[in-house]
Design an enzyme around this catalytic site. Structure first.
Site, mmCIF file in Angstrom:
data_model
loop_
_atom_site.group_PDB
_atom_site.id
_atom_site.type_symbol
_atom_site.label_atom_id
_atom_site.label_comp_id
_atom_site.label_asym_id
_atom_site.label_seq_id
_atom_site.Cartn_x
_atom_site.Cartn_y
_atom_site.Cartn_z
ATOM 1 C CB SER A 1 46.751 -26.396 2.613
ATOM 2 O OG SER A 1 46.966 -25.136 3.162
ATOM 3 C CG HIS B 1 50.576 -26.865 5.750
ATOM 4 N ND1 HIS B 1 51.369 -26.737 4.646
ATOM 5 C CD2 HIS B 1 49.445 -26.190 5.448
ATOM 6 C CE1 HIS B 1 50.754 -26.026 3.726
ATOM 7 N NE2 HIS B 1 49.588 -25.682 4.195
#
EC number: 3.4.21.92
Length: 198
Positions: free
Chosen positions: A101, A126
């Protein structure tokens, strides 16, 4: 076995007496920084402060940021990334373990050609998430608009840093994409995979 951060002996240049300092403090003095947990405002402020201080101390001596992070808050992560681009010294980013992330975003933010992943490291990208599920409709809409702006920013930066087309990164971020070190190199998040040396 003692609990807490280990202490090591350190002597400041010109100081006749050594003193005990925690191991991270000693490593910071060698310009080695660590992102080893989820990104929060406090952690972001600490890393930013260290980068600024070390940059003022010697703007020509490179910094090394070791990343082993599951990600965390988007705005504090962007603040770390922006600081990395702002300070004078080149910042090497080294993935040890996991850069997921916002951790992968910061990993990609290192100086181009100076981003490394250890051989068994994992990288994940993501889209950003929101935690405001219980908000009223008006607040929820404003939150969704802000989230879309943040997603646009993250996608644009990933595209710039990796050399991938914007639309490819945009589609890839729609789900969790886990990569090995060599896959992260092929994607452009890191430039090299470290080789084992003795």
């Amino acid at each position: 076995m003692p609990i807490g951060v280990p202490k090591v002996l350190f002597r400041n240049p010109g100081d006749p007496i050594s003193s005990w300092v925690d191991v991270y403090n000693r490593l910071y003095r060698e310009r080695l920084l660590f992102l080893g947990q989820g990104i929060s405002t406090d952690l972001s402020n600490q890393l930013i402060g260290l980068m600024m201080y070390l940059s003022m101390e010697d703007e020509n001596k490179e910094l090394y940021l070791f990343v082993n992070s599951p990600g965390g808050w988007v705005i504090p992560g962007i603040a770390i990334y922006d600081t990395m681009q702002f300070v004078r010294p080149d910042i090497h980013t080294i993935c040890i373990g996991l850069a997921a992330s916002m951790g992968s975003f910061i990993l990609a933010g290192g100086q181009l050609t100076k981003r490394i992943a250890f051989p068994h490291a994992r990288v994940m990208i993501h889209e950003p998430y929101s935690a405001f599920y219980m908000a009223q409709v008006g607040e929820f809409v404003m939150e969704a608009v802000e989230l879309m702006k943040l997603r646009e920013t993250l996608t644009r930066v990933y595209a710039e840093r990796t050399g991938k087309p914007f639309w490819v990164v945009h589609e890839d971020m729609e789900r969790d994409i886990f990569m090995s070190a060599t896959e992260a190199q092929a994607y452009g998040i890191v430039d090299f995979v470290a080789v084992q040396g003795k």
